[in-house]
Design a protein around this motif. Structure first.
Motif, short mmCIF file in Angstrom:
data_model
loop_
_atom_site.label_atom_id
_atom_site.label_comp_id
_atom_site.label_asym_id
_atom_site.label_seq_id
_atom_site.Cartn_x
_atom_site.Cartn_y
_atom_site.Cartn_z
N HIS A 157 0.87 -1.29 0.30
CA HIS A 157 0.54 -0.39 -0.24
C HIS A 157 0.95 1.02 -0.08
CE1 HIS A 157 -2.11 -2.76 1.99
NE2 HIS A 157 -3.47 -2.47 1.21
N LEU A 158 1.60 1.39 1.04
CA LEU A 158 2.74 2.50 0.91
C LEU A 158 3.97 2.61 -0.17
CD1 LEU A 158 4.60 1.91 4.26
CD2 LEU A 158 2.68 3.93 3.54
N LEU A 159 4.30 1.19 -1.01
CA LEU A 159 4.90 1.21 -2.52
C LEU A 159 2.76 2.18 -3.10
CD1 LEU A 159 6.68 0.93 -4.22
CD2 LEU A 159 6.20 -1.34 -5.05
N LEU A 160 2.11 1.69 -3.49
CA LEU A 160 0.93 2.15 -4.41
C LEU A 160 0.71 3.63 -4.40
CD1 LEU A 160 -1.32 -1.36 -4.39
CD2 LEU A 160 0.62 -0.30 -5.77
N ALA A 161 0.75 4.14 -2.89
CA ALA A 161 0.67 5.57 -2.80
C ALA A 161 1.91 6.52 -3.68
CB ALA A 161 1.00 5.30 -1.57
N LEU A 162 3.39 5.63 -3.40
CA LEU A 162 4.45 6.65 -3.51
C LEU A 162 4.29 6.48 -5.04
CD1 LEU A 162 7.52 4.73 -1.48
CD2 LEU A 162 6.48 7.34 -1.24
N LEU A 163 3.67 5.56 -5.95
CA LEU A 163 3.52 5.43 -7.34
C LEU A 163 2.74 6.68 -8.14
CD1 LEU A 163 4.31 1.61 -7.47
CD2 LEU A 163 5.57 3.69 -8.28
N SER A 164 1.79 7.07 -6.98
CA SER A 164 -0.08 7.18 -7.47
C SER A 164 0.53 9.08 -6.95
CB SER A 164 -1.17 6.41 -6.71
OG SER A 164 -0.95 7.32 -5.19
N ARG A 165 1.65 9.07 -6.90
CA ARG A 165 1.57 11.07 -6.67
C ARG A 165 2.68 11.32 -7.88
NH1 ARG A 165 0.00 13.52 -3.26
NH2 ARG A 165 1.79 15.08 -2.42
N PRO A 166 2.67 12.09 -8.36
CA PRO A 166 3.66 12.54 -9.70
C PRO A 166 4.89 13.04 -8.73
CG PRO A 166 1.70 14.32 -9.07
CD PRO A 166 1.64 13.50 -8.03
N GLY A 167 6.38 13.42 -9.28
CA GLY A 167 6.92 14.02 -8.36
C GLY A 167 8.62 12.74 -8.75
N THR A 168 9.14 12.98 -8.46
CA THR A 168 10.92 12.29 -8.82
C THR A 168 10.25 10.87 -7.90
OG1 THR A 168 11.63 14.09 -8.63
CG2 THR A 168 12.72 12.09 -8.40
N VAL A 169 10.03 10.08 -7.35
CA VAL A 169 10.18 9.07 -6.97
C VAL A 169 9.44 8.45 -7.68
CG1 VAL A 169 8.85 7.83 -4.66
CG2 VAL A 169 10.44 9.29 -3.92
N SER A 170 7.62 8.18 -8.39
CA SER A 170 7.49 7.75 -8.67
C SER A 170 8.19 8.20 -10.09
CB SER A 170 5.33 8.07 -8.79
OG SER A 170 5.78 9.78 -9.33
N GLU A 171 8.14 9.14 -10.61
CA GLU A 171 9.65 8.83 -11.70
C GLU A 171 10.58 7.59 -12.06
OE1 GLU A 171 11.89 12.64 -13.43
OE2 GLU A 171 10.29 11.98 -14.08
N VAL A 172 11.89 7.84 -10.78
CA VAL A 172 12.71 7.06 -10.82
C VAL A 172 11.93 5.40 -10.72
CG1 VAL A 172 14.23 6.04 -8.92
CG2 VAL A 172 14.37 8.39 -9.94
N LEU A 173 11.20 5.55 -9.91
CA LEU A 173 10.10 3.66 -10.49
C LEU A 173 10.05 3.30 -11.49
CD1 LEU A 173 8.33 3.96 -6.62
CD2 LEU A 173 10.14 2.57 -7.37
N THR A 174 9.47 4.37 -12.16
CA THR A 174 8.62 4.12 -13.31
C THR A 174 10.04 3.46 -14.42
OG1 THR A 174 7.25 5.34 -12.88
CG2 THR A 174 7.13 4.66 -15.44
N ASP A 175 11.07 4.73 -14.24
CA ASP A 175 12.49 4.23 -15.08
C ASP A 175 12.92 2.68 -14.89
OD1 ASP A 175 11.82 7.19 -16.33
OD2 ASP A 175 13.99 7.82 -14.50
N HIS A 176 12.31 2.55 -13.79
CA HIS A 176 13.25 0.95 -13.85
C HIS A 176 11.71 -0.15 -13.75
CE1 HIS A 176 16.92 2.03 -11.85
NE2 HIS A 176 16.58 2.89 -11.97
N GLY A 177 11.15 0.11 -14.86
CA GLY A 177 10.04 -0.91 -14.67
C GLY A 177 8.99 -0.90 -14.13
N ILE A 178 8.63 -0.51 -12.90
CA ILE A 178 7.95 -0.17 -11.37
C ILE A 178 6.78 0.58 -11.64
CG2 ILE A 178 7.01 -0.62 -9.02
CD1 ILE A 178 9.71 -2.58 -10.69
N THR A 179 5.57 0.12 -12.25
CA THR A 179 4.47 1.45 -11.92
C THR A 179 3.88 0.75 -11.65
OG1 THR A 179 3.40 -0.57 -13.94
CG2 THR A 179 4.67 1.37 -14.68
N TYR A 180 2.14 1.31 -11.24
CA TYR A 180 1.13 1.17 -9.97
C TYR A 180 0.75 -0.33 -10.56
CZ TYR A 180 -2.59 1.96 -7.11
OH TYR A 180 -3.37 2.12 -5.98
#
Length: 189
Positions: A157-180
């Protein structure tokens, strides 16, 4: 809300505070929450390269926390963020934009310093508040858990919350193939 947190989720939050203290940061940010999730191994099942994610977060910090979207918006105005960072670092040293904000000296800390007594900084006694963004992540994790009809708030739930918010953290995760969607399907099992 915290009574719903699993042991791992609570460890993530306390780990984020420890990450902020270690970095001598004035506040606990979304980045600290992600670093804590990484340190706990919560993203290991997703095949995340901890070192690469940490390096990308450091690179974003070096840019003053600006995301690629911010960088592209500035470029659209004819402003080269890389050039600005380079010039600032020429004048103020490497990582000048990433440096933690200086701690405010209080009368007590000034007196302890004058008397030669050590600050109680490394021992974990210093309160480090959460930013509005990191508070929103914690609130969003509750909403996500309720939406999934889960009776607890876990690291997913914490990870999904980080991914649901725009910004650097979700961008870095997405760059590494981790999407919601990938996090939800691969970790929810």
């Amino acid at each position: 809300m915290f009574e719903r947190f699993t042991r791992d989720a609570r460890s993530t939050v306390t780990g984020a505070v420890a990450e902020a203290r270690q970095a001598r940061a004035a506040t606990v940010t979304e980045e600290h929450l992600l670093l804590s999730l990484l340190a706990l191994g919560a993203l290991d099942p997703l095949g995340v390269d901890r070192a690469a994610v940490t390096a990308d977060l450091a690179a974003a910090r070096r840019r003053g926390g600006m995301s690629r979207a911010d960088e592209e918006a500035l470029a659209g105005l004819g402003i080269d963020l890389t050039e600005i960072v380079s010039r600032i670092e020429e004048t103020h040293g490497e990582g000048a934009l990433a440096a933690p904000s200086p701690r405010r000296r209080t009368l007590g800390s000034s007196l302890r310093s004058a008397l030669g007594r050590a600050e109680q900084d490394g021992g974990g006694s210093r309160h480090v508040p959460f930013t509005e963004g990191s508070k929103k992540v914690l609130e969003q994790s509750l909403r996500i858990a309720l939406g999934r009809k889960d009776h607890h708030i876990g690291t997913l739930h914490l990870l999904l919350a980080l991914l649901s918010r725009p910004g650097t953290v979700s961008e870095v995760l997405t760059d590494h193939g981790i999407t919601y969607a990938t996090a939800e399907t691969r970790l929810a099992a």
